[in-house]
Motif scaffolding. Structure first.
Motif, mmCIF file in Angstrom:
data_model
loop_
_atom_site.group_PDB
_atom_site.id
_atom_site.type_symbol
_atom_site.label_atom_id
_atom_site.label_comp_id
_atom_site.label_asym_id
_atom_site.label_seq_id
_atom_site.Cartn_x
_atom_site.Cartn_y
_atom_site.Cartn_z
ATOM 1 N N PHE A 156 -12.390 1.929 19.892
ATOM 2 C CA PHE A 156 -11.001 2.119 19.508
ATOM 3 C C PHE A 156 -10.809 1.485 18.135
ATOM 4 C CE2 PHE A 156 -8.283 3.991 22.604
ATOM 5 C CZ PHE A 156 -7.026 3.999 22.026
ATOM 6 N N LEU A 157 -10.210 2.207 17.217
ATOM 7 C CA LEU A 157 -9.862 1.660 15.911
ATOM 8 C C LEU A 157 -8.380 1.326 15.935
ATOM 9 C CD1 LEU A 157 -11.797 4.066 13.563
ATOM 10 C CD2 LEU A 157 -12.138 1.618 13.743
ATOM 11 N N ILE A 158 -8.059 0.076 15.673
ATOM 12 C CA ILE A 158 -6.676 -0.374 15.690
ATOM 13 C C ILE A 158 -6.279 -0.712 14.259
ATOM 14 C CG2 ILE A 158 -5.066 -2.081 16.603
ATOM 15 C CD1 ILE A 158 -7.166 -2.396 18.919
ATOM 16 N N TYR A 159 -5.226 -0.068 13.803
ATOM 17 C CA TYR A 159 -4.722 -0.276 12.449
ATOM 18 C C TYR A 159 -3.851 -1.522 12.462
ATOM 19 C CZ TYR A 159 -2.938 1.086 7.859
ATOM 20 O OH TYR A 159 -2.630 1.129 6.526
ATOM 21 N N THR A 160 -4.256 -2.570 11.742
ATOM 22 C CA THR A 160 -3.574 -3.856 11.827
ATOM 23 C C THR A 160 -2.738 -4.194 10.602
ATOM 24 O OG1 THR A 160 -5.540 -4.967 10.991
ATOM 25 C CG2 THR A 160 -5.274 -4.839 13.386
ATOM 26 N N SER A 161 -2.818 -3.411 9.541
ATOM 27 C CA SER A 161 -2.078 -3.709 8.323
ATOM 28 C C SER A 161 -0.589 -3.383 8.496
ATOM 29 C CB SER A 161 -2.640 -2.895 7.165
ATOM 30 O OG SER A 161 -1.894 -3.127 5.997
ATOM 31 N N ASN A 162 0.239 -4.018 7.686
ATOM 32 C CA ASN A 162 1.678 -3.760 7.713
ATOM 33 C C ASN A 162 2.102 -2.724 6.680
ATOM 34 O OD1 ASN A 162 2.172 -5.590 9.760
ATOM 35 N ND2 ASN A 162 2.439 -7.285 8.335
ATOM 36 N N GLU A 163 1.164 -2.258 5.881
ATOM 37 C CA GLU A 163 1.478 -1.257 4.865
ATOM 38 C C GLU A 163 0.603 -0.026 5.065
ATOM 39 O OE1 GLU A 163 -1.101 -2.865 1.140
ATOM 40 O OE2 GLU A 163 0.597 -4.109 1.749
ATOM 41 N N VAL A 164 1.065 1.105 4.547
ATOM 42 C CA VAL A 164 0.325 2.351 4.688
ATOM 43 C C VAL A 164 -0.765 2.396 3.628
ATOM 44 C CG1 VAL A 164 0.494 4.861 4.670
ATOM 45 C CG2 VAL A 164 2.379 3.509 5.580
ATOM 46 N N PHE A 165 -2.023 2.431 4.064
ATOM 47 C CA PHE A 165 -3.154 2.508 3.148
ATOM 48 C C PHE A 165 -3.415 3.960 2.760
ATOM 49 C CE2 PHE A 165 -5.588 -1.521 4.676
ATOM 50 C CZ PHE A 165 -4.693 -2.312 3.991
ATOM 51 N N SER A 166 -3.932 4.147 1.555
ATOM 52 C CA SER A 166 -4.373 5.475 1.141
ATOM 53 C C SER A 166 -5.705 5.780 1.822
ATOM 54 C CB SER A 166 -4.532 5.532 -0.374
ATOM 55 O OG SER A 166 -5.609 4.716 -0.774
ATOM 56 N N SER A 167 -6.129 7.010 1.728
ATOM 57 C CA SER A 167 -7.404 7.403 2.333
ATOM 58 C C SER A 167 -8.572 6.632 1.719
ATOM 59 C CB SER A 167 -7.633 8.900 2.161
ATOM 60 O OG SER A 167 -6.697 9.618 2.920
ATOM 61 N N VAL A 168 -8.481 6.328 0.442
ATOM 62 C CA VAL A 168 -9.546 5.585 -0.243
ATOM 63 C C VAL A 168 -9.655 4.175 0.321
ATOM 64 C CG1 VAL A 168 -10.286 4.687 -2.480
ATOM 65 C CG2 VAL A 168 -9.280 6.958 -2.332
ATOM 66 N N GLU A 169 -8.509 3.529 0.543
ATOM 67 C CA GLU A 169 -8.521 2.172 1.089
ATOM 68 C C GLU A 169 -9.035 2.159 2.530
ATOM 69 O OE1 GLU A 169 -4.913 -0.169 -1.072
ATOM 70 O OE2 GLU A 169 -4.346 1.579 0.132
ATOM 71 N N ILE A 170 -8.675 3.185 3.303
ATOM 72 C CA ILE A 170 -9.174 3.295 4.676
ATOM 73 C C ILE A 170 -10.681 3.502 4.663
ATOM 74 C CG2 ILE A 170 -9.120 4.731 6.764
ATOM 75 C CD1 ILE A 170 -6.117 5.155 6.188
ATOM 76 N N LYS A 171 -11.154 4.297 3.718
ATOM 77 C CA LYS A 171 -12.596 4.537 3.590
ATOM 78 C C LYS A 171 -13.335 3.234 3.289
ATOM 79 C CE LYS A 171 -15.858 7.438 1.077
ATOM 80 N NZ LYS A 171 -16.011 8.492 0.077
ATOM 81 N N LYS A 172 -12.769 2.399 2.411
ATOM 82 C CA LYS A 172 -13.384 1.110 2.089
ATOM 83 C C LYS A 172 -13.432 0.196 3.315
ATOM 84 C CE LYS A 172 -12.084 1.105 -2.781
ATOM 85 N NZ LYS A 172 -11.203 0.491 -3.800
ATOM 86 N N SER A 173 -12.370 0.210 4.107
ATOM 87 C CA SER A 173 -12.340 -0.609 5.320
ATOM 88 C C SER A 173 -13.381 -0.128 6.328
ATOM 89 C CB SER A 173 -10.952 -0.564 5.961
ATOM 90 O OG SER A 173 -10.016 -1.198 5.143
ATOM 91 N N LEU A 174 -13.525 1.180 6.467
ATOM 92 C CA LEU A 174 -14.536 1.716 7.380
ATOM 93 C C LEU A 174 -15.945 1.409 6.890
ATOM 94 C CD1 LEU A 174 -12.993 5.139 8.411
ATOM 95 C CD2 LEU A 174 -13.456 3.192 9.901
ATOM 96 N N ASP A 175 -16.135 1.420 5.575
ATOM 97 C CA ASP A 175 -17.444 1.030 5.022
ATOM 98 C C ASP A 175 -17.751 -0.421 5.363
ATOM 99 O OD1 ASP A 175 -18.156 3.457 3.906
ATOM 100 O OD2 ASP A 175 -17.272 3.007 1.947
ATOM 101 N N ALA A 176 -16.734 -1.289 5.250
ATOM 102 C CA ALA A 176 -16.926 -2.699 5.580
ATOM 103 C C ALA A 176 -17.245 -2.861 7.065
ATOM 104 C CB ALA A 176 -15.668 -3.488 5.231
ATOM 105 N N LEU A 177 -16.588 -2.068 7.920
ATOM 106 C CA LEU A 177 -16.881 -2.114 9.356
ATOM 107 C C LEU A 177 -18.308 -1.661 9.632
ATOM 108 C CD1 LEU A 177 -13.696 -0.703 11.135
ATOM 109 C CD2 LEU A 177 -14.616 -2.985 11.325
ATOM 110 N N SER A 178 -18.736 -0.597 8.944
ATOM 111 C CA SER A 178 -20.083 -0.064 9.196
ATOM 112 C C SER A 178 -21.161 -1.063 8.772
ATOM 113 C CB SER A 178 -20.272 1.260 8.468
ATOM 114 O OG SER A 178 -20.251 1.086 7.082
#
Length: 107
Positions: A82-104
């Motif tokens: 399960f991926l849980i979005y914890t930020s209080n602001e809406v991230f762009s697709s690029v920022e989400i991609k960076k977060s997923l890279d960090a998770l991987s």
């Protein structure tokens, strides 16, 4: 195509006994069920984003990036998460991609 995680018992097991990995704005909770299915779900807090429009936008962006990055190939077979979005602001697709890279990298 990988399907969505909808089994209530599996979801409860993930949240009760699963492992946790954190990255900027995202939290991954997973559990190895030792089957051949790799399923995932995305959750966005109603407390942080009261309007459904923003929650759905974030979910669409996260799902698209998971499929676009081939994030599922990094997860071993049988692990549902399960991926849980914890930020209080809406991230762009690029920022989400960076977060997923960090998770991987932490997997």
């Amino acid at each position: 195509m990988k399907s969505a995680l909808k089994n209530k018992k599996k979801i409860e097991t993930i949240f009760d006994k699963g492992f946790v990995i954190k990255a900027k704005g995202l939290l991954l909770k997973g559990y190895d069920f030792n089957d051949d299915e790799t399923k995932f779900g995305v959750s966005v807090s109603k407390k942080n984003f009261p309007t459904a429009v923003k929650r759905n936008l974030i979910k669409r962006r996260v799902r698209h990036q998971v499929k676009d990055l081939d994030f599922l190939s990094l997860i071993s077979k049988g692990v549902s998460f399960f991926l849980i979005y914890t930020s209080n602001e809406v991230f762009s697709s690029v920022e989400i991609k960076k977060s997923l890279d960090a998770l991987s990298k932490k997997l």
